[in-house]
Design a protein around this motif. Structure first.
Motif, short mmCIF file in Angstrom:
data_model
loop_
_atom_site.label_atom_id
_atom_site.label_comp_id
_atom_site.label_asym_id
_atom_site.label_seq_id
_atom_site.Cartn_x
_atom_site.Cartn_y
_atom_site.Cartn_z
N PHE A 175 0.84 -1.19 0.00
CA PHE A 175 0.00 0.00 0.00
C PHE A 175 0.88 1.25 0.00
N GLY A 176 0.37 2.31 -0.58
CA GLY A 176 1.10 3.56 -0.52
C GLY A 176 1.33 4.19 -1.87
N ILE A 177 2.03 5.31 -1.84
CA ILE A 177 2.22 6.14 -3.02
C ILE A 177 3.07 5.45 -4.08
N LYS A 178 4.12 4.77 -3.69
CA LYS A 178 5.01 4.17 -4.67
C LYS A 178 4.28 3.10 -5.49
N LEU A 195 9.02 4.78 4.72
CA LEU A 195 9.62 6.11 4.78
C LEU A 195 8.55 7.20 4.75
N ASP A 196 7.54 7.02 3.91
CA ASP A 196 6.49 8.03 3.79
C ASP A 196 5.69 8.14 5.08
N GLN A 197 5.33 7.03 5.68
CA GLN A 197 4.54 7.08 6.91
C GLN A 197 5.37 7.63 8.07
N GLU A 198 6.64 7.28 8.12
CA GLU A 198 7.50 7.86 9.16
C GLU A 198 7.59 9.38 8.99
N ARG A 199 7.68 9.85 7.76
CA ARG A 199 7.73 11.28 7.49
C ARG A 199 6.46 11.96 7.98
N LYS A 200 5.31 11.36 7.69
CA LYS A 200 4.04 11.96 8.07
C LYS A 200 3.92 12.06 9.59
N VAL A 201 4.29 11.00 10.29
CA VAL A 201 4.20 11.04 11.75
C VAL A 201 5.10 12.14 12.30
N ALA A 202 6.32 12.24 11.76
CA ALA A 202 7.26 13.25 12.24
C ALA A 202 6.76 14.66 11.97
N GLN A 203 6.21 14.89 10.78
CA GLN A 203 5.77 16.23 10.40
C GLN A 203 4.41 16.60 10.99
N SER A 204 3.69 15.62 11.50
CA SER A 204 2.36 15.90 12.06
C SER A 204 2.43 16.68 13.36
N ILE A 231 4.02 0.39 11.44
CA ILE A 231 3.77 0.50 10.01
C ILE A 231 3.79 -0.92 9.45
N VAL A 232 2.62 -1.41 9.04
CA VAL A 232 2.47 -2.83 8.70
C VAL A 232 2.13 -2.99 7.22
#
Length: 232
Positions: free
Chosen positions: A59-62, A128-137, A148-149
């Protein structure tokens, strides 16, 4: 009286906006391929490619971008211009760089629960994308764990609630996807709190288990604290 020790949140379209950026990119995709297919037909072909590719790309953007490229190749019978492929890749990068927009009442609700419960994020998607979102939230420090599963199944919820909390029976999962967030969590024995979003990916649709005693529905996260007083 029920006991609740651990509350987990889905991320995309539960804590912050996500699907709207996929829809915007799909519109961009339709414009790029307008000479080759009608928008509705193109959308059907793209959804079929996504369904086909979940097991390969996750799942995800890529995975979404790869499915768009695959669909473009199929629609044009292997004649898609390189410029279109390039723009689809740029569209994916734009999605990966998009700022985080929290949904209403999210920050206040999460802050009000921190300290009283173990708080988790359980989300699918690219690591990487989900980690980025959590950090920037700006919410990251409020959570006791981020998981992240690759998929959300009853076994996954059982394992996570056992490892981070006191078991699924004393856990709660909150999300906008009946298929991924609610039904498997309830099957594992936890509470499932459905917070619908105006835009939900077609592959996440399912029938609500309205007759299950541990299923509840809220219009937004602002109703979570009042709900907790009625079930605990």
């Amino acid at each position: 009286m029920a006991k609740l020790t651990t509350i987990a949140f889905d991320a995309d379209d539960t804590l912050w906006q996500n699907e709207q950026f996929f829809r915007m990119t799909q519109d961009r995709f339709a414009r790029l391929l307008a000479d080759y297919a009608e928008p509705d037909h193109l959308q059907e072909r793209l959804l079929a490619a996504e369904r086909r590719n979940i097991g390969h790309y996750g799942f995800g953007i890529k995975g979404f971008v790869l499915s768009m490229i695959e669909t473009a190749i199929e629609i044009t019978e292997d004649r898609v211009p390189a410029a279109i492929i390039r723009e689809l890749m740029e569209a994916g990068r734009d999605m990966l760089e998009h700022p985080i927009h929290l949904l209403p009442d999210v920050r206040e609700t999460v802050q009000s629960l921190a300290g009283d419960f173990r708080l988790l994020v359980i989300t699918k998607g690219d690591l990487l994308d989900q980690e980025r979102k959590v950090a920037q939230s700006g919410l990251g420090d409020l959570f006791d764990g981020v998981e992240i599963v690759s998929d959300k199944t009853p076994a996954i919820y059982t394992e996570i609630f056992a490892r981070h909390g006191t078991g699924a029976s004393e856990g709660m999962m909150i999300g906008n996807s009946l298929k991924s967030d609610i039904i498997p969590a309830i099957t594992a024995g936890s509470w499932g709190i459905f917070v619908p979003h105006a835009m939900t990916w077609e592959l996440e649709h399912a029938l609500a288990p309205t007759d299950h005693p541990r299923f509840k529905e809220l219009q937004n996260l602002g109703g979570l604290k009042p709900l907790l007083t009625t079930i605990l």
